[in-house]
Design a protein around this motif. Structure first.
Motif, PDB file in Angstrom:
ATOM      1  N   PHE A   1       0.863  -1.171   0.000  1.00  0.00           N
ATOM      2  CA  PHE A   1       0.000   0.000   0.000  1.00  0.00           C
ATOM      3  C   PHE A   1       0.907   1.230   0.000  1.00  0.00           C
ATOM      4  CE2 PHE A   1      -2.614  -3.368   1.459  1.00  0.00           C
ATOM      5  CZ  PHE A   1      -3.906  -3.062   1.064  1.00  0.00           C
ATOM      6  N   ARG A   2       0.667   2.137  -0.947  1.00  0.00           N
ATOM      7  CA  ARG A   2       1.550   3.288  -1.124  1.00  0.00           C
ATOM      8  C   ARG A   2       0.730   4.570  -1.260  1.00  0.00           C
ATOM      9  NH1 ARG A   2       6.594   2.877  -2.938  1.00  0.00           N
ATOM     10  NH2 ARG A   2       6.122   0.831  -3.836  1.00  0.00           N
ATOM     11  N   ARG A   3       1.257   5.616  -0.659  1.00  0.00           N
ATOM     12  CA  ARG A   3       0.612   6.914  -0.824  1.00  0.00           C
ATOM     13  C   ARG A   3       1.236   7.643  -2.009  1.00  0.00           C
ATOM     14  NH1 ARG A   3      -1.302  11.586   3.374  1.00  0.00           N
ATOM     15  NH2 ARG A   3      -1.620  13.220   1.831  1.00  0.00           N
ATOM     16  N   GLU A   4       0.399   8.051  -2.953  1.00  0.00           N
ATOM     17  CA  GLU A   4       0.810   8.868  -4.088  1.00  0.00           C
ATOM     18  C   GLU A   4      -0.004  10.152  -4.036  1.00  0.00           C
ATOM     19  OE1 GLU A   4       3.224   8.166  -5.920  1.00  0.00           O
ATOM     20  OE2 GLU A   4       3.496   5.986  -5.991  1.00  0.00           O
ATOM     21  N   ARG A   5       0.641  11.229  -3.539  1.00  0.00           N
ATOM     22  CA  ARG A   5      -0.060  12.479  -3.308  1.00  0.00           C
ATOM     23  C   ARG A   5      -1.224  12.245  -2.340  1.00  0.00           C
ATOM     24  NH1 ARG A   5       0.315  15.838  -9.036  1.00  0.00           N
ATOM     25  NH2 ARG A   5       2.600  15.877  -9.069  1.00  0.00           N
ATOM     26  N   ASP A   6      -2.457  12.430  -2.800  1.00  0.00           N
ATOM     27  CA  ASP A   6      -3.599  12.298  -1.884  1.00  0.00           C
ATOM     28  C   ASP A   6      -4.258  10.927  -1.984  1.00  0.00           C
ATOM     29  OD1 ASP A   6      -5.451  13.289   0.036  1.00  0.00           O
ATOM     30  OD2 ASP A   6      -6.918  13.619  -1.557  1.00  0.00           O
ATOM     31  N   CYS A   7      -3.652  10.020  -2.736  1.00  0.00           N
ATOM     32  CA  CYS A   7      -4.290   8.720  -2.998  1.00  0.00           C
ATOM     33  C   CYS A   7      -3.574   7.584  -2.279  1.00  0.00           C
ATOM     34  CB  CYS A   7      -4.309   8.422  -4.491  1.00  0.00           C
ATOM     35  SG  CYS A   7      -5.276   9.589  -5.454  1.00  0.00           S
TER      36      CYS A   7
END
Length: 491
Positions: free
Chosen positions: A332-338
């Motif tokens: 699970f990775r955060r990309e900006r706000d996602c």
């Protein structure tokens, strides 16, 4: 090892009730599972009491209702009698006229969860391969009421929440270790072990006895042989009571899932979880959404520690940070706000060789090798001359480094690396954005746009790249999420 236990006193009314419960359960399961044309039903059979009774009852049911029943046996090689068990199950299948196939597995990868879990994983991986090979849409296992009680006690001792106390469901879609096309069902959950023993006695069902079931070093065996007799002494019929409790917890879990679905309608966009919207929920509802989201993506619930890590790493990270949390084989990775998820099992890379593309006026050409498709929209000013596309030759190529693109006549050409950075395309996705060439000229960079030297002032064809999910299973779970959201909207 042949059956050597003393048979219980036969209670014909109890036997009839148990068989009726099984048939009603299987009928209800088949009413909820749509088997595609040519799809089959299979039974996982070890040769022990439980699975042997399931085999005989299922064979009788399928014979009367016109279903083909396959029988799968997994040879673990852990017992000196394993070869005899395989031969025994094969002989039973010949008598019942059921197609039979076995798989041998080696239980070598034992992790912190112990040998029981390692054997279970190896067994389900082999069953998954057999189900795919024989186009099985419904796999039956012989879990019964006593197994349910053992599962609930084990889960409670591990500190599980409502999902753990819910025990095993009669019908389970998207099992973590089975293909998405296979539904797992347990039609014996309303039957006790004692009732299965009586069915075996009445129908003269021969079965083997696995000596490892007496080994109390295994937690389930310790619960069965040491705890159950003590509990039964003080709480008669507790197995049935725990099974009833499981139904209550399953109902509570369904209500929590519906609440999570409602909340997800406001938190999901283009299949990704928007963290700024998630932050507007209360702590409990936020945790409920995260727990449900992980379950949709991975088919398993996160532990409390994993849930806390997700919350701390994702919710409080800066927008330019990209923290990641690994849960099993998923990242699970955060990309900006996602919050996005992909599987770590897949090691495949984008195609390195050029791929020829032929356009004959279609609106879209799917390119499975590149996990996406090219879309062609006509009548657009500033589009590509359709004659150029028709004449070709068109090829999709991977980036080699150093490519440049001129997006605007009034500006100089720029390196693709700089253009990707300015457009906000994350580095992880860039390798899966191919370049479309006509001959040796770069015509279109997926994710960026066309080379302006190929753009017509007159109406032309506007090119777009439609990326697929980077992980097939992730996409299937996203589809499942969307269908559940639509269902909640209709309620």
């Amino acid at each position: 090892m042949a059956n050597s236990r003393k048979s219980p006193r036969l209670n014909k009314s109890s036997v009839a009730f148990a068989i009726t419960s099984f048939e009603r359960a299987l009928e209800a399961i088949l009413a909820r599972v749509v088997l595609s044309e040519g799809a089959a039903i299979a039974v996982a059979c070890s040769g022990g009491l439980d699975s042997s009774v399931l085999l005989h009852l299922s064979a009788d049911f399928c014979s009367r209702h016109g279903y083909v029943l396959h029988v799968f046996h997994i040879h673990h090689g852990l017992s000196p009698h394993a070869d005899q068990w395989l031969t025994h199950v094969q002989s039973q299948c010949q008598q019942l006229h059921c197609p039979f196939e076995a798989r041998r597995v080696n239980v070598t990868k034992v992790d912190e969860h112990g040998p029981e879990n390692a054997a279970r994983r190896a067994r389900y991986e082999a069953l998954a391969e057999l189900c795919t090979r024989h186009r099985v849409g419904l796999l039956l296992t012989a879990h019964h009421q006593d197994d349910q009680a053992e599962t609930i006690l084990l889960q409670s001792l591990r500190g599980a929440g409502i999902p753990g106390w819910s025990g095993m469901a009669e019908l389970q879609r998207n099992h973590a270790l089975l293909p998405p096309s296979v539904v797992l069902a347990r039609p014996l959950l309303e039957c006790s072990r004692k009732q299965l023993e009586q069915i075996a006695q009445e129908r003269a069902i021969d079965h083997i006895v696995d000596e490892s079931n007496e080994d109390e070093r295994y937690k389930r065996n310790a619960i069965r042989h040491q705890l159950f007799p003590v509990i039964e002494k003080h709480f008669e019929g507790f197995v049935h009571t725990l099974a009833r409790s499981a139904h209550h917890f399953q109902e509570a879990q369904r209500l929590l899932d519906e609440l999570a679905c409602n909340d997800l309608q406001h938190c999901v966009e283009d299949g990704d979880l928007q963290l700024s919207r998630l932050a507007l929920l209360s702590d409990d509802r936020r945790n409920n959404v995260l727990r449900y989201w992980v379950h949709l993506k991975t088919a398993s619930y996160p532990s409390q520690a994993q849930l806390l890590q997700l919350h701390q790493q994702m919710m409080h990270a800066a927008n330019d940070a990209h923290p990641s949390v690994v849960i099993g084989q998923w990242t699970f990775r955060r990309e900006r706000d996602c919050l996005i998820v992909h599987s770590d099992v897949s090691n495949d890379q984008p195609p390195m060789l050029p791929l020829n593309v032929v356009w004959r006026g279609e609106e879209q050409i799917d390119i499975p090798e590149w996990r996406g498709g090219l879309k062609f929209e006509g009548g657009e000013r500033g589009g590509v001359d359709p004659d150029v596309l028709l004449q070709g030759p068109l090829t999709l190529r991977a980036r080699q480094g150093g490519e440049r693109l001129k997006l605007d006549q009034s500006r100089p050409s720029r390196s693709l690396k700089n253009l990707f950075q300015e457009s906000g395309v994350v580095a992880r996705l860039r390798p899966w954005l191919p370049l479309l060439y006509v001959g040796d000229q770069l015509l279109f960079a997926c994710g960026l746009g066309p080379n302006c030297t190929a753009v017509e002032k007159n109406p032309g064809v506007r090119l777009q790249w439609q990326a697929w999910s980077p992980d097939k299973r992730s996409e299937e779970h996203t589809s499942e999420l969307q269908s559940r959201l639509h269902l909640v909207c209709r309620l």
